[in-house]
Write a protein that holds these residues in place. Structure first.
Motif, short mmCIF file in Angstrom:
data_model
loop_
_atom_site.label_atom_id
_atom_site.label_comp_id
_atom_site.label_asym_id
_atom_site.label_seq_id
_atom_site.Cartn_x
_atom_site.Cartn_y
_atom_site.Cartn_z
N THR A 52 16.68 73.46 -7.00
CA THR A 52 16.60 74.82 -6.27
C THR A 52 17.11 74.87 -4.82
O THR A 52 16.96 75.70 -4.17
N GLY A 53 18.00 73.62 -4.56
CA GLY A 53 18.77 73.66 -3.42
C GLY A 53 17.86 73.05 -2.07
O GLY A 53 18.30 73.05 -0.89
N GLN A 54 16.77 72.67 -2.27
CA GLN A 54 15.94 72.21 -1.18
C GLN A 54 16.13 70.65 -1.19
O GLN A 54 15.14 69.92 -1.27
N LEU A 55 17.44 70.47 -0.60
CA LEU A 55 17.70 68.94 -0.45
C LEU A 55 16.75 67.98 0.46
O LEU A 55 16.54 66.84 0.09
N ASP A 56 16.20 68.40 1.60
CA ASP A 56 15.31 67.70 2.46
C ASP A 56 14.32 67.34 1.56
O ASP A 56 13.59 66.28 1.62
N ALA A 57 13.48 68.46 1.15
CA ALA A 57 12.26 68.32 0.14
C ALA A 57 12.34 66.96 -0.90
O ALA A 57 11.61 66.20 -1.09
N ALA A 58 13.64 67.37 -1.53
CA ALA A 58 14.08 66.33 -2.49
C ALA A 58 14.19 64.97 -2.05
O ALA A 58 13.56 64.26 -2.75
N MET A 59 14.77 65.00 -0.90
CA MET A 59 15.12 63.34 -0.26
C MET A 59 13.71 62.77 0.11
O MET A 59 13.26 61.79 -0.18
N ALA A 60 12.71 63.78 0.63
CA ALA A 60 11.43 63.19 0.93
C ALA A 60 10.54 62.80 -0.20
O ALA A 60 9.96 61.77 -0.11
N ASP A 61 10.81 63.63 -1.61
CA ASP A 61 9.98 63.12 -2.65
C ASP A 61 10.53 61.69 -3.17
O ASP A 61 9.93 60.78 -3.49
N THR A 62 11.97 61.61 -2.79
CA THR A 62 12.70 60.26 -3.42
C THR A 62 12.14 59.19 -2.50
O THR A 62 11.89 58.09 -2.96
N GLU A 63 12.14 59.26 -1.29
CA GLU A 63 11.70 58.21 -0.34
C GLU A 63 9.92 57.88 -0.62
O GLU A 63 9.46 56.76 -0.65
N GLN A 64 9.29 58.93 -0.80
CA GLN A 64 7.92 58.58 -1.54
C GLN A 64 7.74 57.76 -2.59
O GLN A 64 7.04 56.93 -2.79
N LEU A 65 8.64 58.20 -3.50
CA LEU A 65 8.55 57.19 -4.88
C LEU A 65 9.01 55.84 -4.74
O LEU A 65 8.64 54.78 -5.23
N ILE A 66 9.99 55.91 -4.02
CA ILE A 66 10.70 54.34 -3.72
C ILE A 66 9.61 53.66 -2.91
O ILE A 66 9.39 52.57 -3.46
N SER A 67 8.73 53.99 -1.77
CA SER A 67 7.79 53.47 -1.31
C SER A 67 6.58 53.05 -2.16
O SER A 67 6.04 52.08 -2.17
N PHE A 68 6.21 54.23 -2.99
CA PHE A 68 5.29 53.76 -4.06
C PHE A 68 5.35 52.81 -5.08
O PHE A 68 4.82 51.88 -5.41
N GLY A 69 6.80 52.41 -5.41
CA GLY A 69 7.19 51.59 -6.32
C GLY A 69 7.26 50.25 -5.87
O GLY A 69 6.84 49.25 -6.27
N ARG A 70 7.74 50.15 -4.51
CA ARG A 70 7.50 49.01 -3.93
C ARG A 70 6.36 48.57 -3.64
O ARG A 70 5.64 47.14 -3.81
N ALA A 71 5.12 49.51 -3.21
CA ALA A 71 3.65 49.22 -2.98
C ALA A 71 3.26 48.56 -4.53
O ALA A 71 2.36 47.71 -4.44
N GLN A 72 3.62 49.26 -5.52
CA GLN A 72 2.92 48.46 -6.75
C GLN A 72 3.81 47.42 -7.41
O GLN A 72 3.21 46.99 -8.44
N HIS A 73 5.05 47.05 -6.89
CA HIS A 73 5.68 45.82 -7.20
C HIS A 73 6.20 46.30 -8.52
O HIS A 73 6.17 45.37 -9.50
N ASP A 74 6.43 47.51 -8.98
CA ASP A 74 6.93 47.90 -10.06
C ASP A 74 8.45 48.35 -10.16
O ASP A 74 8.95 49.18 -9.39
N ASP A 75 9.18 47.54 -10.81
CA ASP A 75 10.67 47.54 -10.77
C ASP A 75 10.99 49.10 -11.54
O ASP A 75 12.30 49.67 -11.17
N ALA A 76 10.37 49.53 -12.62
CA ALA A 76 10.90 50.60 -13.16
C ALA A 76 10.63 51.85 -12.38
O ALA A 76 11.30 52.80 -12.15
N MET A 77 9.44 51.89 -11.56
CA MET A 77 9.06 52.82 -10.57
C MET A 77 10.11 53.08 -9.49
O MET A 77 10.68 53.93 -9.30
#
Length: 670
Positions: A52-77
């Motif tokens: 939908t062109g909301q690049l800042d919101a999309a970037m915030a989602d990706t940062e949240q997902l990366i942080s979540f994956g590191r916290a879970q020690h999950d390589d796939a995530m």
């Protein structure tokens, strides 16, 4: 909950506005779900925000997902998060950073058991290599992704994505039969998925293939169906892409009014959806239509806006194609200066891609050699161990049974002799293979002429020669097929290949066995004559023009007339007494070739020498050869072709050769 999120996945791609509403409604409930479900929800939110062109919101989602994956020690995530972030960075035209994240994501994904994720990462990395012009690596990655997707039977969407990527890559590589076979499998799978969006995507890929092989009716039918499906889905992004592709098809059919109409509609649609890449494509199509319709200023403005975006994306193969189209369009409307500028920009990118491919080929050959070397070492060590074991046995036997010593010694000598003969045979085979590889590395596979790399190595080893005036000199000739793009568009790329083979064959006839003929790139050929009469260079140019124009290529019932334009000069050239490097001479010959193109084609422009050099510089001449010629700093010969469409010479232009010098103005303007 996880299945509901996957069911929304198609909408995230094709109707992201609707998907975003549904995903946001699930956020509160997802807090109580397992980590994998929560991660997939964040992943799909990033896709919907991106679409939908909301690049800042999309970037915030990706940062949240990366942080979540590191916290879970999950390589796939974590790999999902890195891939999602790479897509956002690419949309922001930060291509280099996007590629690095994709490479990192693939390494993590390959460690996981999630086959669908591994296939997605491999496709993304393959597309990254393709955008950088490295097609062999791209093909390896995408074929690997397809194999992985076939194993992931629970997720046929990933199989569709891998087939789509492979079809597009085969099309880029001009492997049209393979592309068509892969496309048919993808169309069948799209029907089984019962997804209008996937079927529209498959039809868009069919459009790209059909355009490449000149089947414009098939291309328009496929894209019109994709447009109808996207409109029914309410996908603004998909509508913009389909309209842009229809505009491109009508450009190729020279229906410029309809092309401009579709391009304008595409531009409005892509601006609504925020699809910046497709907006650039719409602008490039609109620019071509405007230039063809005589709206020069508007056309150039649209082209420059499109080029700005492509340069940000650093998509070199696409940027090269757009610059070539731009230069040809400017040439058609008479803007020679603009066409020269676009031509040089395109040539710079072409050289960069050639150098990258050359380095990749060297690395691949080196890697292959090292692998074979290690294998040979392993075999030799194995044989050595066997020999050592035999020696130990012999010692034990010597202690027990002395009378067998002579027999054992003889057997040992026989074994060593056999091994020695095998090693010699293996070395001989290796030498043959090395000679074959060397021959392949210096020849063009289509025409069997020398390739650009061999010529560069040859010229580096060649002495500059004597720059003093003498009757016997060397000479460089650069040829380009006139209207080659029209031949490809009208008869297909196989016809273009037949034309190139014919040219190679008749250049061998027109020139001597001692002359070096090179496939310089695309439809360009270069010839180096080591010894020719200074006054006979024009005759060579005339012989080339006549030899080629006298031939016709018979292809599928069509008789194709072929003409070339030529730039040439004696070699070495020494404007101030010092011979120029061969690269600069080739550049000047290239500019003379372009003057031949710009002044009517099917003719040769030869650079005979320089005059009044104390009033100018070589850099100024290289900047604009035509201006230097008209100012009297350059002495040119013009050899006109004999074909009917060539401009007839005046009565004073004896034997179709014109030697032109323009008067040089002094400081008082006289």
């Amino acid at each position: 909950m996880y299945q509901r999120i996957l069911d929304i996945r198609d909408q995230s791609r094709f109707v992201p506005e609707k998907a975003l509403t549904q995903l946001q409604a699930l956020q509160a409930k997802a807090e109580q779900e397992p980590p994998a479900t929560r991660a997939e929800l964040i992943n799909q939110l990033s896709v919907a925000h991106l679409r939908t062109g909301q690049l800042d919101a999309a970037m915030a989602d990706t940062e949240q997902l990366i942080s979540f994956g590191r916290a879970q020690h999950d390589d796939a995530m974590l790999a999902k998060g890195l891939l999602a972030k790479s897509y956002v960075l690419f949309e922001k035209a930060e291509a280099s950073a996007a590629y690095q994240l994709a490479f990192e994501a693939e390494k993590l994904a390959n460690k996981s058991s999630d086959l669908a994720l591994r296939s997605q990462a491999q496709v993304t990395v393959g597309q990254a290599y393709a955008e950088q012009g490295d097609f062999p690596t791209a093909l390896s990655k995408i074929q690997q992704a397809l194999d992985t997707a076939r194993e992931a039977t629970s997720d046929p969407v990933m199989l569709f994505g891998a087939l789509n990527a492979l079809t597009k890559l085969y099309t880029q590589m001009k492997e049209y039969d393979k592309a068509d076979l892969t496309l048919q499998e993808m169309l069948e799978l799209a029907g089984q998925l019962h997804s209008p969006g996937r079927m529209a995507a498959a039809k868009t890929t069919e459009y790209v293939l059909a355009v490449e092989i000149g089947q414009y009716k098939r291309a328009i039918q496929a894209q019109q169906l994709a447009l109808d499906l996207m409109r029914k889905l309410g996908s603004e992004r998909g509508v913009g892409m389909a309209l842009g592709n229809l505009s491109d098809a009508y450009l190729k059919l020279h229906d410029y009014a309809r092309a401009a109409q579709y391009a304008n509609e595409s531009l409005r649609s892509t601006q609504k959806s925020g699809d910046r890449s497709m907006e650039s494509t719409a602008r490039a199509n609109l620019a071509q239509a405007y230039l063809a319709m005589g709206r020069i200023a508007e056309g150039k403005q649209q082209y420059e806006q499109a080029l700005s975006r492509y340069e940000q994306e650093n998509n070199k193969p696409l940027l090269q194609a757009i610059l070539r189209e731009y230069g040809e369009a400017l040439e058609r409307v008479g803007d020679t200066a603009g066409a020269v500028s676009a031509y040089h920009r395109e040539r710079t990118i072409s050289d960069q891609l050639f150098e990258r491919r050359r380095q990749q080929a060297v690395l691949e050959l080196q890697e292959k050699y090292e692998t074979e070397k290690k294998q040979r070492q392993i075999e030799l060590l194995s044989r050595d161990n066997q020999l050592k074991g035999t020696e130990l046995d012999n010692k034990r036997l010597q202690q027990r049974v002395w009378w067998l010593l002579a027999l054992v010694t003889a057997l040992g000598a026989l074994i060593v002799g056999m091994l020695y003969r095998r090693v010699r045979h293996a070395n001989a085979q290796l030498e043959v293979k090395n000679l074959e590889l060397k021959a392949q590395s210096v020849r063009d596979p289509l025409t069997a002429l020398y390739n650009r790399r061999h010529f560069q190595d040859f010229m580096r080893a060649l002495p500059h020669g004597d720059a003093r005036e003498s009757d016997l000199v060397g000479a460089l000739f650069l040829l380009d097929v006139d209207h080659f793009k029209h031949i490809n568009d009208s008869y297909g790329h196989a016809a273009g290949d037949a034309v190139l083979k014919m040219l190679a064959e008749h250049l061998r006839v027109a020139l001597r066995e001692t002359d070096m003929i090179v496939r310089w790139g695309g439809e360009e050929f270069l010839a180096y004559l080591p010894a020719v009469s200074r006054h006979g260079i024009d005759d060579v140019a005339r012989r080339i023009l006549r030899s080629i124009a006298a031939q016709k290529v018979e292809y599928q019932g069509h008789s194709i007339t072929v003409q070339v334009s030529v730039g040439y000069a004696p070699y070495p050239l020494a404007p101030d007494g010092t011979p120029l490097p061969w690269e600069r001479v080739v550049n000047l010959v290239d500019m003379a070739l372009y003057l031949a193109k710009a002044h009517g084609r099917h003719r040769a422009y030869g650079l005979r020498g320089f005059a009044n050099f104390e009033h100018t510089t070589l850099e100024a001449i290289e900047q604009d050869l035509e201006r230097a010629w008209r100012a009297g700093f350059v002495d040119l010969s013009v050899v006109l072709g004999d074909a009917p469409d060539a401009v007839p010479p005046s009565p004073n232009e004896a034997n179709n050769v014109v030697h032109i010098k323009h008067a040089h103005k002094n400081s008082h303007g006289t």
